[in-house]
Design an enzyme around this catalytic site. Structure first.
Site, PDB file in Angstrom:
ATOM      1  N   HIS A  47       0.855  -1.193   0.000  1.00 34.58           N
ATOM      2  CA  HIS A  47       0.000   0.000   0.000  1.00 34.58           C
ATOM      3  C   HIS A  47       0.884   1.233   0.000  1.00 34.58           C
ATOM      4  CE1 HIS A  47      -3.505  -2.363   0.611  1.00 34.58           C
ATOM      5  NE2 HIS A  47      -3.042  -2.890   1.716  1.00 34.58           N
ATOM      6  N   GLU A  85      -5.243  -9.994   2.714  1.00 34.17           N
ATOM      7  CA  GLU A  85      -4.649 -11.108   3.472  1.00 34.17           C
ATOM      8  C   GLU A  85      -5.753 -12.045   3.968  1.00 34.17           C
ATOM      9  OE1 GLU A  85      -1.788 -10.225   6.713  1.00 34.17           O
ATOM     10  OE2 GLU A  85      -2.857 -11.793   7.808  1.00 34.17           O
ATOM     11  N   CYS A  90       4.354 -13.661   2.536  1.00 31.93           N
ATOM     12  CA  CYS A  90       5.170 -13.606   3.752  1.00 31.93           C
ATOM     13  C   CYS A  90       5.101 -14.967   4.466  1.00 31.93           C
ATOM     14  CB  CYS A  90       4.635 -12.512   4.675  1.00 31.93           C
ATOM     15  SG  CYS A  90       5.440 -12.564   6.280  1.00 31.93           S
ATOM     16  N   CYS A 144       1.461 -11.057  13.732  1.00 33.44           N
ATOM     17  CA  CYS A 144       2.895 -11.026  13.437  1.00 33.44           C
ATOM     18  C   CYS A 144       3.633 -10.224  14.503  1.00 33.44           C
ATOM     19  CB  CYS A 144       3.065 -10.404  12.060  1.00 33.44           C
ATOM     20  SG  CYS A 144       4.739  -9.940  11.732  1.00 33.44           S
ATOM     21  N   HIS A 155       0.816 -10.385   1.164  1.00 29.21           N
ATOM     22  CA  HIS A 155      -0.481 -10.716   1.759  1.00 29.21           C
ATOM     23  C   HIS A 155      -0.907 -12.151   1.462  1.00 29.21           C
ATOM     24  CE1 HIS A 155      -1.115  -6.690   2.945  1.00 29.21           C
ATOM     25  NE2 HIS A 155      -1.440  -6.191   1.775  1.00 29.21           N
ATOM     26  N   SER A 201      -3.373   1.774   3.839  1.00 27.94           N
ATOM     27  CA  SER A 201      -2.721   0.670   4.547  1.00 27.94           C
ATOM     28  C   SER A 201      -3.369   0.460   5.920  1.00 27.94           C
ATOM     29  CB  SER A 201      -1.226   0.974   4.697  1.00 27.94           C
ATOM     30  OG  SER A 201      -0.718   0.309   5.822  1.00 27.94           O
ATOM     31  N   SER A 232       4.466  -0.829   5.124  1.00 34.97           N
ATOM     32  CA  SER A 232       4.737  -0.683   3.693  1.00 34.97           C
ATOM     33  C   SER A 232       5.350   0.673   3.348  1.00 34.97           C
ATOM     34  CB  SER A 232       3.445  -0.932   2.909  1.00 34.97           C
ATOM     35  OG  SER A 232       2.364  -0.365   3.579  1.00 34.97           O
TER      36      SER A 232
END
Ligand code: SF4
Length: 660
Positions: A41, A125, A95, A191, A73, A219, A263
């Site tokens: 983003h 995601e 990821c 995360c 994502h 984002s 991002s």
């Protein structure tokens, strides 16, 4: 003097950094690559990539060739299937943390469990995660939605969470779901990069007068940072680039905190920090202390430095062809070749580690020639294993290893990554002909010799086995009695009998105790590995010997011999053995009688062999039976004599008896 503090965790997380690096690599290699949706983003970065040739596509419908880069994502399984069907090459920038969620969801969905995702149903995601359970997940964003969720009572569910979700809200959702009558398994897939960034945003926003959050307005993780910072610092501004910053809003004495979404590229952050620093005393203060340092120093500090021989921690990115890629926070990723994964060749990397797992590795070379860091996990194991082995050697304690190889003269067992040689003489308390039976087995043994410099480590289990056997013997000897029956397994056959394992201790069935009949080799009755019920004949505790029998006394043919072979009866029998004074004749298995040489024929016989042959079936008359001594006297001559002759002989015998 104004103070500007930059959050250390501001900007690209490793997942985003990795996907962007993959994109630039594809472009550098002139590969025609499409990004499935915008990579991040951030208009600046996506704009630059597009300019350099990375076209963004939202659908695969018109695609016929080229490579498709999957962004960090991730995407649903159906996209992988579609790409494969079209024969398009996949460059997987998912990821590793997101990939791990895909795997959790798929595994549990395949087990018919319901899937609940805490996250925004519109976020790519979450859409991707849903694609790993056939788009069947229930998605919630708030504790209220969790409370209102309709779930099947008693059914098994799993809960996963969008990696960038707020921790506190996730905890509230978990609390709500726990009130429901379902069997819930919770996977906290937030995360840690996000958690760290958010935690740092909390502490930084609490101690500054003004907060700047840099990141694209679209984002979601940047929006969450803004939300968090605003809770603690009402003077929080959200900017996309330096152009959005109104410097007039800041005063000379303000303490200013800066953070950025996952991002946000380093260049944009740098621009903001440098501008702020120049505008206010040209100073940037590190978040940890009072010392003032430059932005360049700060960037330098955030870079991981590596040296050959370092022990470092990293995160598994992927396992391809059993080669493990590891993110080390260094400018290049690390690679563990298959041969450097474990000393145990049976360990399969893809079954041992998964994307997202943290592992400790040893740096073999900082640049393996292809720009990657050459790593070894095997050497870490070996280093630790060697220390454990040294302790075991000094303390004479027992270690456990898996036998990986049978070599000339013994076995190789791996203990915590260290190879230990066990000579064949030390494998057991007795000679074992075929050592391959140990391959793959876990064995306990002692380290009997160790030379760290020569890496010579010798293991031995002979003493251990002996000790174990004597303990078992003591237990067994205390529990069995002569005359009782016990079960065991035939462990070894010899010419003279069979050894039977009675639970770690062997007893012997002598060949004569195997059958009431005549046998010449134990193999006729038993085979190795066979389970048998045996009678304990004798126990010699001093010599540690146990005598066993397979013969069932109720089947003793001598019990019925008197009735079956009454004096005067004529029966058939087989000549089984010759002796100078006659021939033994088997009447049935276990019952032999003797035909004396004088009873073989109606003439003078010099040697039994002159009239009889072993194996020949002859007709005999029973003259006498002694069951106690297990003796039967037989006569061939009388069985064959004409009826009148026999009658005459019997009359004479009767006369003699009367006279007497
Ligand atoms: S899961 Fe974490 S590391 Fe991965 S892309 Fe998301 S924020 Fe970045």
């Amino acid at each position: 003097m104004s103070k500007v503090e930059l959050a250390k965790s501001a900007g690209f997380c490793f997942g985003v950094k990795r996907a962007i690096e993959m994109a630039y690599k594809q472009i550098e290699n002139n590969e025609k690559t499409y990004s499935y949706g915008p990579l991040i983003h951030n208009k600046e970065v996506t704009g630059d990539l597009e300019k350099k040739g990375l076209a963004i596509i939202e659908s695969l419908d018109t695609m016929k060739e080229g490579s498709v880069l999957v962004r960090s994502h991730g995407v649903g399984k159906e996209i992988y299937d579609a790409l494969e069907e079209k024969g398009l090459q996949i460059v997987d920038g998912t990821c590793p943390f997101v990939k791990k969620i895909h795997m959790i969801v798929k595994e549990h969905h395949d087990l018919n469990k319901g899937v609940i995702i805490a996250g925004s149903s519109q976020h790519p995601e979450v859409i991707g995660i849903n694609g790993w359970c056939e788009n069947d997940a229930q998605m919630i964003e708030t504790p209220e939605e969790a409370a209102a969720l309709e779930l099947q009572e008693g059914k098994k569910y799993i809960l996963v969470v969008q990696t960038t979700f707020r921790r506190s809200r996730f905890d509230e959702i978990v609390e709500e779901l726990k009130k429901k009558n379902i069997r819930l398994e919770v996977f906290n897939t937030i995360c840690s990069a996000t958690e760290e960034r958010q935690a740092e945003a909390v502490s930084l926003s609490k101690k500054v007068d003004k907060m700047i959050v840099i990141g694209d307005k679209k984002s979601s993780n940047t929006q969450k940072l803004v939300e968090i910072c605003r809770k603690n610092c009402k003077n929080t501004v959200h900017i996309e680039t330096i152009c959005d910053l109104v410097l007039n809003n800041f005063s000379k004495d303000d303490k200013i905190g800066i953070t950025a979404g996952a991002s946000t590229p380093p260049a944009i952050i740098k621009e903001v920090v440098v501008t702020m620093s120049e505008a206010f005393d040209n100073a940037v203060q590190n978040s940890g202390g009072s010392e003032e340092i430059t932005f360049a120093q700060m960037l330098e500090d955030s870079l991981v430095t590596l040296h050959t021989g370092d022990f470092v921690k990293g995160t598994v990115i992927q396992v391809v062809n059993e080669e493990v890629s590891v993110n080390l926070g260094y400018k290049s990723d690390g690679v563990i070749p298959r041969g450097e994964f474990s000393s145990d060749p049976t360990v399969i990397p893809s079954k041992t580690v998964q994307p997202g797992d943290e592992i400790e590795v040893f740096v073999v070379r900082v640049n393996d020639g292809d720009g990657n860091v050459l790593l070894s996990k095997k050497r870490i194991e070996a280093q630790k294993g060697m220390e454990d082995i040294e302790v075991a050697y000094n303390e004479k304690s027992i270690v456990t290893g898996t036998v990986t190889e049978v070599v000339k003269g013994g076995l190789i067992a791996v203990v915590n990554g260290v190879r230990v040689f066990i000579p064949s003489s030390q494998v057991s308390n007795r000679f074992i002909e075929d050592l391959s039976v140990f391959k793959g087995q876990e064995l306990d043994f002692n380290i009997i010799e160790m030379d760290r410099v020569k890496r010579r480590i010798i293991g031995g289990r002979k003493a251990l086995v002996e000790k174990e056997i004597s303990a078992k013997k003591a237990t067994l000897f205390a529990s069995i009695e002569a005359g009782t029956k016990v079960a065991g397994k035939v462990s070894r056959l010899t010419d003279f009998g069979a050894f039977v394992d009675l639970g770690g201790v062997d007893g012997l069935i002598h060949i004569s105790e195997m059958s009431w009949g005549r046998i010449t080799n134990p193999k006729e009755v038993l085979k190795e590995g066979q389970t048998v019920e045996v009678l304990v004949l004798d126990i010699d505790k001093e010599k540690g010997k146990i005598s066993l029998s397979l013969k069932d006394s109720s089947m003793n043919p001598w019990n019925l011999a008197v009735e079956k072979y009454a004096v005067g009866t004529i029966v058939d029998g087989k000549v089984v053995r010759m002796v100078p004074f006659g021939a033994f004749v088997e009447l049935e298995p276990g019952v032999d009688g003797l035909v004396h040489i004088s009873q073989i024929a109606n003439k003078h016989v010099v040697k039994p062999e002159d009239e009889l042959k072993v194996g020949e079936v002859i007709r005999v008359k029973v003259l006498e039976v002694n069951t106690e001594q297990k003796k039967i006297s037989l006569s061939k001559r009388q069985a064959e004599a004409p009826v009148e002759e026999v009658a005459a002989e019997e009359a004479v015998a009767e006369e003699v008896a009367t006279e007497e």
